[in-house]
Design a protein around this motif. Structure first.
Motif, PDB file in Angstrom:
ATOM      1  N   TYR A  93       0.787  -1.226   0.054  1.00 27.54           N
ATOM      2  CA  TYR A  93       0.117  -0.095   0.061  1.00 27.54           C
ATOM      3  C   TYR A  93       0.898   1.198  -0.108  1.00 27.54           C
ATOM      4  N   TYR A  94       0.416   2.250  -0.840  1.00 28.19           N
ATOM      5  CA  TYR A  94       1.061   3.559  -1.284  1.00 28.19           C
ATOM      6  C   TYR A  94       0.292   4.541  -0.916  1.00 28.19           C
ATOM      7  N   CYS A  95       0.801   5.833  -0.461  1.00 29.01           N
ATOM      8  CA  CYS A  95       0.192   7.001  -0.539  1.00 29.01           C
ATOM      9  C   CYS A  95       0.603   8.000  -1.577  1.00 29.01           C
ATOM     10  N   ASN A  96      -0.010   8.884  -1.855  1.00 37.26           N
ATOM     11  CA  ASN A  96       0.480   9.874  -2.899  1.00 37.26           C
ATOM     12  C   ASN A  96      -0.860  10.999  -3.191  1.00 37.26           C
ATOM     13  N   LYS A  97      -0.465  11.775  -4.198  1.00 41.53           N
ATOM     14  CA  LYS A  97      -1.413  12.867  -4.321  1.00 41.53           C
ATOM     15  C   LYS A  97      -2.524  11.791  -4.922  1.00 41.53           C
ATOM     16  N   GLY A  98      -4.038  12.705  -5.003  1.00 41.65           N
ATOM     17  CA  GLY A  98      -4.974  11.769  -5.271  1.00 41.65           C
ATOM     18  C   GLY A  98      -5.393  12.086  -6.910  1.00 41.65           C
ATOM     19  N   ARG A  99      -4.805  13.114  -7.342  1.00 42.25           N
ATOM     20  CA  ARG A  99      -5.280  13.344  -9.019  1.00 42.25           C
ATOM     21  C   ARG A  99      -4.184  13.521  -9.797  1.00 42.25           C
ATOM     22  N   GLY A 100      -3.032  12.656  -9.720  1.00 38.57           N
ATOM     23  CA  GLY A 100      -2.150  12.980 -10.611  1.00 38.57           C
ATOM     24  C   GLY A 100      -1.061  13.873 -10.310  1.00 38.57           C
ATOM     25  N   GLY A 101       0.101  14.208 -11.142  1.00 37.44           N
ATOM     26  CA  GLY A 101       1.079  15.055 -10.712  1.00 37.44           C
ATOM     27  C   GLY A 101       1.636  14.291  -9.626  1.00 37.44           C
ATOM     28  N   TYR A 102       1.878  13.148  -9.597  1.00 39.04           N
ATOM     29  CA  TYR A 102       2.312  12.453  -8.324  1.00 39.04           C
ATOM     30  C   TYR A 102       3.732  12.504  -7.939  1.00 39.04           C
ATOM     31  N   TRP A 103       4.104  12.643  -6.809  1.00 41.57           N
ATOM     32  CA  TRP A 103       5.523  12.742  -6.260  1.00 41.57           C
ATOM     33  C   TRP A 103       6.220  11.194  -6.462  1.00 41.57           C
ATOM     34  N   ASP A 104       7.430  11.214  -6.149  1.00 41.32           N
ATOM     35  CA  ASP A 104       8.093   9.918  -6.446  1.00 41.32           C
ATOM     36  C   ASP A 104       7.415   8.767  -5.045  1.00 41.32           C
ATOM     37  N   TRP A 105       7.309   7.704  -5.812  1.00 44.41           N
ATOM     38  CA  TRP A 105       6.504   6.737  -4.942  1.00 44.41           C
ATOM     39  C   TRP A 105       7.362   6.467  -3.702  1.00 44.41           C
ATOM     40  N   GLY A 106       6.830   6.050  -2.435  1.00 44.35           N
ATOM     41  CA  GLY A 106       7.531   5.721  -1.503  1.00 44.35           C
ATOM     42  C   GLY A 106       7.875   4.418  -1.600  1.00 44.35           C
ATOM     43  N   GLN A 107       8.205   3.622  -0.226  1.00 46.20           N
ATOM     44  CA  GLN A 107       8.682   2.344  -0.148  1.00 46.20           C
ATOM     45  C   GLN A 107       7.361   1.469  -0.157  1.00 46.20           C
ATOM     46  N   GLY A 108       6.153   2.090   0.446  1.00 49.33           N
ATOM     47  CA  GLY A 108       5.168   1.402   0.726  1.00 49.33           C
ATOM     48  C   GLY A 108       4.876   0.670   2.145  1.00 49.33           C
ATOM     49  N   THR A 109       3.997   0.018   2.454  1.00 53.84           N
ATOM     50  CA  THR A 109       3.744  -0.901   3.424  1.00 53.84           C
ATOM     51  C   THR A 109       3.017  -2.289   3.052  1.00 53.84           C
ATOM     52  N   GLN A 110       3.503  -3.482   3.538  1.00 55.68           N
ATOM     53  CA  GLN A 110       3.100  -4.648   3.145  1.00 55.68           C
ATOM     54  C   GLN A 110       1.848  -5.059   4.078  1.00 55.68           C
ATOM     55  N   VAL A 111       0.648  -5.412   3.248  1.00 59.74           N
ATOM     56  CA  VAL A 111      -0.521  -5.915   4.029  1.00 59.74           C
ATOM     57  C   VAL A 111      -0.523  -7.261   3.476  1.00 59.74           C
ATOM     58  N   THR A 112      -0.745  -8.238   4.514  1.00 58.25           N
ATOM     59  CA  THR A 112      -0.745  -9.565   4.116  1.00 58.25           C
ATOM     60  C   THR A 112      -1.879  -9.927   4.872  1.00 58.25           C
ATOM     61  N   VAL A 113      -2.957 -10.634   4.357  1.00 57.92           N
ATOM     62  CA  VAL A 113      -4.314 -11.157   4.804  1.00 57.92           C
ATOM     63  C   VAL A 113      -4.327 -12.549   4.447  1.00 57.92           C
ATOM     64  N   SER A 114      -3.969 -13.411   5.845  1.00 59.24           N
ATOM     65  CA  SER A 114      -4.040 -14.825   5.336  1.00 59.24           C
ATOM     66  C   SER A 114      -4.492 -15.470   6.769  1.00 59.24           C
ATOM     67  N   SER A 115      -4.889 -16.695   6.589  1.00 58.16           N
ATOM     68  CA  SER A 115      -5.351 -17.677   7.696  1.00 58.16           C
ATOM     69  C   SER A 115      -4.225 -18.510   8.076  1.00 58.16           C
TER      70      SER A 115
END
Length: 115
Positions: A93-115
């Motif tokens: 999962y990443y965050c950034n601007k919501g409507r284009g003109g994006y900044w460089d993307w960050g590293q993100g954070t991993q979400v794993t949903v598993s039993s």
């Protein structure tokens, strides 16, 4: 150039919850829309949610009713509360601007949903 640092990911069982945070290195007060995005293995990055400066939110159909995006301009931080998680929510999962003109993307954070 603003940098984003995402955090809060982890491994959770189906039905569980996580709260993601995105800290921006600069002010987001003047940014009209901030957004969360995700990229699953072997897939393109996709839109998850956006929030306007005034608090108007928009969600992908796949997360509507389960995820909530909020922003704290004073802390230059955007949050994503994720409830009722499903295995198909597994992604980076990443965050950034919501409507284009994006900044460089960050590293993100991993979400794993598993039993």
């Amino acid at each position: 150039q603003v940098r984003t640092m995402e955090s809060g990911g982890g491994v959770v069982q189906p039905g569980g919850s996580l709260r993601l945070s995105c800290a921006a290195s600069g002010s987001i007060t003047s940014i009209n829309a901030m957004g969360w995005y995700r990229q699953a293995p072997g897939k393109q990055r996709e839109f998850v949610a956006t929030i306007s400066r005034g608090g108007t939110t928009n969600y992908a159909d796949s997360v509507k009713g389960r995820f909530t995006i909020t922003r704290d301009n004073a802390k230059n931080t955007v949050y994503l509360q994720m409830n009722s998680l499903k295995p198909e929510d597994t992604a980076v999962y990443y965050c950034n601007k919501g409507r284009g003109g994006y900044w460089d993307w960050g590293q993100g954070t991993q979400v794993t949903v598993s039993s």
